[in-house]
Motif scaffolding. Structure first.
Motif, PDB file in Angstrom:
ATOM      1  N   GLU A  12       0.836  -1.208   0.000  1.00  0.00           N
ATOM      2  CA  GLU A  12       0.000   0.000   0.000  1.00  0.00           C
ATOM      3  C   GLU A  12       0.869   1.256   0.000  1.00  0.00           C
ATOM      4  O   GLU A  12       0.605   2.207  -0.740  1.00  0.00           O
ATOM      5  CB  GLU A  12      -0.933  -0.006   1.216  1.00  0.00           C
ATOM      6  N   ARG A  13       1.917   1.271   0.811  1.00  0.00           N
ATOM      7  CA  ARG A  13       2.821   2.420   0.872  1.00  0.00           C
ATOM      8  C   ARG A  13       3.507   2.643  -0.483  1.00  0.00           C
ATOM      9  O   ARG A  13       3.594   3.771  -0.966  1.00  0.00           O
ATOM     10  CB  ARG A  13       3.878   2.184   1.961  1.00  0.00           C
ATOM     11  N   LEU A  14       3.932   1.558  -1.130  1.00  0.00           N
ATOM     12  CA  LEU A  14       4.589   1.670  -2.437  1.00  0.00           C
ATOM     13  C   LEU A  14       3.621   2.168  -3.502  1.00  0.00           C
ATOM     14  O   LEU A  14       4.001   2.961  -4.373  1.00  0.00           O
ATOM     15  CB  LEU A  14       5.200   0.322  -2.837  1.00  0.00           C
ATOM     16  N   ARG A  15       2.381   1.723  -3.432  1.00  0.00           N
ATOM     17  CA  ARG A  15       1.384   2.203  -4.402  1.00  0.00           C
ATOM     18  C   ARG A  15       1.126   3.705  -4.237  1.00  0.00           C
ATOM     19  O   ARG A  15       0.951   4.426  -5.215  1.00  0.00           O
ATOM     20  CB  ARG A  15       0.091   1.417  -4.278  1.00  0.00           C
ATOM     21  N   GLU A  16       1.088   4.160  -2.993  1.00  0.00           N
ATOM     22  CA  GLU A  16       0.903   5.588  -2.744  1.00  0.00           C
ATOM     23  C   GLU A  16       2.075   6.394  -3.287  1.00  0.00           C
ATOM     24  O   GLU A  16       1.886   7.467  -3.870  1.00  0.00           O
ATOM     25  CB  GLU A  16       0.719   5.845  -1.247  1.00  0.00           C
ATOM     26  N   LEU A  17       3.293   5.897  -3.088  1.00  0.00           N
ATOM     27  CA  LEU A  17       4.473   6.574  -3.628  1.00  0.00           C
ATOM     28  C   LEU A  17       4.444   6.607  -5.158  1.00  0.00           C
ATOM     29  O   LEU A  17       4.844   7.594  -5.774  1.00  0.00           O
ATOM     30  CB  LEU A  17       5.751   5.889  -3.142  1.00  0.00           C
ATOM     31  N   ALA A  18       3.957   5.546  -5.766  1.00  0.00           N
ATOM     32  CA  ALA A  18       3.880   5.491  -7.229  1.00  0.00           C
ATOM     33  C   ALA A  18       2.888   6.507  -7.768  1.00  0.00           C
ATOM     34  O   ALA A  18       3.142   7.133  -8.798  1.00  0.00           O
ATOM     35  CB  ALA A  18       3.505   4.083  -7.681  1.00  0.00           C
ATOM     36  N   THR A  19       1.774   6.683  -7.077  1.00  0.00           N
ATOM     37  CA  THR A  19       0.782   7.652  -7.554  1.00  0.00           C
ATOM     38  C   THR A  19       1.280   9.081  -7.408  1.00  0.00           C
ATOM     39  O   THR A  19       0.777   9.982  -8.079  1.00  0.00           O
ATOM     40  CB  THR A  19      -0.564   7.498  -6.821  1.00  0.00           C
ATOM     41  N   ALA A  20       2.273   9.303  -6.551  1.00  0.00           N
ATOM     42  CA  ALA A  20       2.822  10.646  -6.363  1.00  0.00           C
ATOM     43  C   ALA A  20       3.862  11.013  -7.418  1.00  0.00           C
ATOM     44  O   ALA A  20       4.287  12.171  -7.490  1.00  0.00           O
ATOM     45  CB  ALA A  20       3.441  10.758  -4.967  1.00  0.00           C
ATOM     46  N   LEU A  21       4.263  10.064  -8.245  1.00  0.00           N
ATOM     47  CA  LEU A  21       5.228  10.363  -9.306  1.00  0.00           C
ATOM     48  C   LEU A  21       4.601  11.295 -10.338  1.00  0.00           C
ATOM     49  O   LEU A  21       3.383  11.255 -10.564  1.00  0.00           O
ATOM     50  CB  LEU A  21       5.662   9.064 -10.005  1.00  0.00           C
ATOM     51  N   PRO A  22       5.414  12.109 -10.999  1.00  0.00           N
ATOM     52  CA  PRO A  22       4.893  12.919 -12.114  1.00  0.00           C
ATOM     53  C   PRO A  22       4.307  12.010 -13.203  1.00  0.00           C
ATOM     54  O   PRO A  22       4.697  10.853 -13.333  1.00  0.00           O
ATOM     55  CB  PRO A  22       6.125  13.666 -12.621  1.00  0.00           C
ATOM     56  N   ASP A  23       3.382  12.561 -13.981  1.00  0.00           N
ATOM     57  CA  ASP A  23       2.618  11.758 -14.942  1.00  0.00           C
ATOM     58  C   ASP A  23       3.477  10.881 -15.852  1.00  0.00           C
ATOM     59  O   ASP A  23       3.226   9.690 -15.984  1.00  0.00           O
ATOM     60  CB  ASP A  23       1.730  12.666 -15.801  1.00  0.00           C
TER      61      ASP A  23
END
Length: 128
Positions: A12-23
């Motif tokens: 879950e933490r990794l998925r949140e970090l991935a969504t924070a990446l630029p498009d």
């Protein structure tokens, strides 16, 4: 030993970090992630059908896979030798050791995929 709650929380933490990446980086990240992720059902099927260690090759763990394969093949060869009990012992030992992986295939692959996600996130985060 892998803890299901810890592995779930890490995912879950990794998925949140991935969504924070630029498009653009997020798109590239998910494309590469799709190519590298492993399927727990494939891992379990390779383990179930071939207790000789082929599921380790699926994860790229060549040394461990070769060790399991060699022990299994030695066991088979010893079955037809003057010492068949040693062959049976080798096969039983490697089978029992690999049953653990069979029954825990979901969490093993989830943890493996988390490691892939972590590595890719580090690559794409440092590219900013």
């Amino acid at each position: 030993m892998l803890d299901q709650q810890a592995v779930d929380a890490e995912e879950e933490r990794l998925r949140e970090l991935a969504t924070a990446l630029p498009d653009l980086q997020r798109q590239q990240y998910f494309q590469q992630l799709k190519r590298e992720l492993r399927d727990p059902d494939t891992y379990a099927a390779l383990n179930w059908c071939f207790l000789a260690g082929l599921h380790h090759f699926y994860l790229g763990q060549w040394q461990r896979g070769l060790f399991n394969l060699l022990v299994f093949m030695a066991g088979l060869a010893l079955l037809f030798s003057p010492w068949p009990w040693w062959g049976l012992l080798f096969i039983v030992l490697i089978s029992v050791a690999e049953l653990w992986a069979l029954f825990r295939s979901q969490i093993i692959i989830q943890h493996w995929n988390n490691q892939i996600m972590r590595r890719l996130l580090q690559e794409y985060s440092s590219a900013e």
